[in-house]
Design a protein around this motif. Sequence first.
Motif, mmCIF file in Angstrom:
data_model
loop_
_atom_site.group_PDB
_atom_site.id
_atom_site.type_symbol
_atom_site.label_atom_id
_atom_site.label_comp_id
_atom_site.label_asym_id
_atom_site.label_seq_id
_atom_site.Cartn_x
_atom_site.Cartn_y
_atom_site.Cartn_z
ATOM 1 N N ALA A 80 -25.382 -33.790 6.322
ATOM 2 C CA ALA A 80 -25.965 -35.015 5.935
ATOM 3 C C ALA A 80 -27.586 -34.840 5.814
ATOM 4 N N ASP A 81 -28.013 -34.346 6.680
ATOM 5 C CA ASP A 81 -29.589 -34.262 6.705
ATOM 6 C C ASP A 81 -30.326 -33.379 5.511
ATOM 7 N N ILE A 82 -29.604 -32.522 4.651
ATOM 8 C CA ILE A 82 -29.806 -31.971 3.491
ATOM 9 C C ILE A 82 -29.308 -32.643 2.283
ATOM 10 N N GLY A 83 -28.506 -33.817 2.662
ATOM 11 C CA GLY A 83 -28.371 -34.688 1.345
ATOM 12 C C GLY A 83 -26.833 -34.503 0.984
ATOM 13 N N MET A 84 -26.106 -34.037 1.588
ATOM 14 C CA MET A 84 -24.423 -33.970 1.271
ATOM 15 C C MET A 84 -24.135 -35.399 1.684
ATOM 16 N N ASN A 85 -22.887 -35.801 0.765
ATOM 17 C CA ASN A 85 -22.316 -36.921 1.206
ATOM 18 C C ASN A 85 -20.739 -36.730 1.090
ATOM 19 N N THR A 86 -20.205 -35.394 0.926
ATOM 20 C CA THR A 86 -18.855 -35.413 0.830
ATOM 21 C C THR A 86 -18.529 -34.042 1.352
ATOM 22 N N VAL A 87 -17.523 -33.660 1.874
ATOM 23 C CA VAL A 87 -16.797 -32.267 2.083
ATOM 24 C C VAL A 87 -15.500 -32.044 1.652
ATOM 25 N N ARG A 88 -15.081 -31.079 1.323
ATOM 26 C CA ARG A 88 -13.812 -30.510 0.880
ATOM 27 C C ARG A 88 -13.224 -29.682 2.201
ATOM 28 N N VAL A 89 -12.051 -30.005 2.699
ATOM 29 C CA VAL A 89 -11.650 -29.618 3.615
ATOM 30 C C VAL A 89 -10.255 -29.222 3.718
ATOM 31 N N TYR A 90 -9.765 -28.007 4.120
ATOM 32 C CA TYR A 90 -8.257 -27.273 3.931
ATOM 33 C C TYR A 90 -7.523 -27.843 5.204
ATOM 34 N N LEU A 91 -6.249 -28.304 5.008
ATOM 35 C CA LEU A 91 -5.413 -28.554 6.049
ATOM 36 C C LEU A 91 -4.108 -27.458 5.888
ATOM 37 N N HIS A 92 -3.070 -27.594 6.768
ATOM 38 C CA HIS A 92 -2.030 -26.385 6.491
ATOM 39 C C HIS A 92 -0.839 -27.154 7.098
ATOM 40 N N ASP A 93 0.351 -26.761 6.433
ATOM 41 C CA ASP A 93 1.671 -27.494 6.576
ATOM 42 C C ASP A 93 2.053 -27.116 7.954
ATOM 43 N N MET A 94 1.774 -25.794 8.398
ATOM 44 C CA MET A 94 2.195 -25.398 9.870
ATOM 45 C C MET A 94 1.655 -26.199 10.933
ATOM 46 N N VAL A 362 -32.251 -25.878 -0.064
ATOM 47 C CA VAL A 362 -32.228 -27.109 0.856
ATOM 48 C C VAL A 362 -33.355 -28.182 0.402
ATOM 49 N N ASP A 363 -34.658 -27.667 -0.062
ATOM 50 C CA ASP A 363 -35.707 -28.582 -0.524
ATOM 51 C C ASP A 363 -35.183 -29.190 -1.860
ATOM 52 N N LEU A 364 -34.426 -28.360 -2.684
ATOM 53 C CA LEU A 364 -34.114 -28.829 -3.904
ATOM 54 C C LEU A 364 -32.809 -29.793 -3.735
ATOM 55 N N MET A 365 -32.054 -29.380 -3.008
ATOM 56 C CA MET A 365 -30.824 -30.511 -2.824
ATOM 57 C C MET A 365 -31.287 -31.887 -2.049
ATOM 58 N N LYS A 366 -32.370 -31.718 -1.292
ATOM 59 C CA LYS A 366 -32.821 -32.969 -0.957
ATOM 60 C C LYS A 366 -33.427 -33.367 -1.982
ATOM 61 N N SER A 370 -32.408 -37.197 -2.872
ATOM 62 C CA SER A 370 -32.764 -38.062 -2.089
ATOM 63 C C SER A 370 -32.291 -38.654 -0.696
ATOM 64 N N LYS A 371 -31.468 -37.876 -0.367
ATOM 65 C CA LYS A 371 -30.507 -38.184 0.958
ATOM 66 C C LYS A 371 -29.676 -39.179 0.855
ATOM 67 N N LYS A 372 -29.284 -39.720 -0.599
ATOM 68 C CA LYS A 372 -28.729 -40.748 -0.560
ATOM 69 C C LYS A 372 -27.193 -40.425 -0.185
ATOM 70 N N GLN A 373 -26.551 -41.270 0.713
ATOM 71 C CA GLN A 373 -25.272 -40.836 1.151
ATOM 72 C C GLN A 373 -24.177 -42.021 0.872
ATOM 73 N N ILE A 374 -22.860 -41.720 0.997
ATOM 74 C CA ILE A 374 -21.815 -42.941 0.548
ATOM 75 C C ILE A 374 -22.168 -43.808 1.991
ATOM 76 N N PRO A 375 -22.192 -44.954 1.621
ATOM 77 C CA PRO A 375 -22.128 -46.049 2.740
ATOM 78 C C PRO A 375 -21.048 -45.907 3.721
ATOM 79 N N SER A 376 -21.327 -45.864 4.993
ATOM 80 C CA SER A 376 -20.262 -45.885 6.270
ATOM 81 C C SER A 376 -19.323 -46.914 5.834
ATOM 82 N N SER A 377 -18.077 -46.577 6.136
ATOM 83 C CA SER A 377 -16.888 -47.537 6.014
ATOM 84 C C SER A 377 -16.725 -48.469 7.120
ATOM 85 N N GLN A 378 -17.613 -48.202 8.032
ATOM 86 C CA GLN A 378 -17.525 -48.945 9.409
ATOM 87 C C GLN A 378 -18.340 -50.266 9.235
#
Length: 378
Positions: A80-94, A362-366, A370-378
């Motif tokens: 989040a500090d470098i500007g990310m607002n989403t992640v792709r994460v792997y699950l597993h059926d086992m 990292v500077d480029l990503m920021k 502009s470190k705009k993030q998806i609003p929290s759902s809380q």
Amino acid sequence: MKSLILTGLLAMVTSFTSFAGPTIELPGRWSPEKANTWYDEQPWLVGCNFTPSTAINQLEMWQADTFDPKTIDRELGWAADIGMNTVRVYLHDMLWQQDSEGFLTRIDQFLGIADKHGIKTMFVLFDSCWASFPKLGKQPTPRPHRHNSGWVQSPNFNTLKDVTKHKSLKPYVTGVIGKFKNDPRVLCWDLYNEPGNGNSDDRIRKIRKEAICLILLEHTFRWSRELNPSQPLTCGGLWTGEWIGPNSTHLSKFILENSDIISFHNYEDLHKTIDRVGSIRPFGRPLLCTEYLARSVDSKFETHLPYFKKNKIAAYNWGLVAGKTQTQYPWASLSKKFTAEPKIWHHDILMPDGTPHIQSEVDLMKSLTSKKQIPSSQ
């Protein structure tokens, strides 16, 4: 006897594939208008394929004994500090088979941590890549200096190759999506990562594996559509070969005709990436590049990120913190012996203490986010 069984299996797969081939668009797909309305509500999506640095694979990330919320919290905070607002994460059926309730609880805990940092999650249900026969329990230690030495397929190859076993995976698909189908912390569902990919241990020709994966993918789309999730469905299956045209496969056609939003992988230079985007742009749906960044082959932040932002293409690089997956090492480390980290990493962004591998990235990503993030759902 084994050869006769394999011959029979391949004949069955061919039969299934000839049936699956003409089955193009399944009921329930979002219209382009609905998909684009959903996408217009999102900021420019930028993030990474995330595995905590303390996990070698999906199993170690999620099993109760090795689930590491402290590290996840720290590292998603860095994202989040470098500007990310989403992640792709792997699950597993086992993991579902091992402890479905505990697995769902840990997924919910992960979503809470990510949401705290303004990050939405794309979950991947199945994966065709790397080790074919995963086992639950303690996972192997990383092989020194080797790229992704412990990553595992889902489902395991024995389940995948026997098409009569595919329906045993339905409770996993419907259980996970059903639990979180209206959860605003979940961005979307990636049903299958690179179906048809694999390794020599699969003991079956790639074209046949692709055919078997298509059968499972069709099942998974049907099961998911029955749940009518509020989040869109996609498949990270556009990664090689010709996606559009006379040499495209049934698999590529099926993915393009059934994904609500179109995701693709591209580890090529910018010119080739632009060509790839041009081939799928006419579908008129949101585009998400869910794997890129391979510095050693000219897939770089400084070239690709500005292009992705200008065209509002979601951008998920591979890796965040260099850790047990060792994806800072190049693919060449699978066949060539390395004794130290490469000077320029292949994937990943941050060292284990959070220091950037290359500060200018990292500077480029920021600057682009502009470190705009998806609003929290809380």
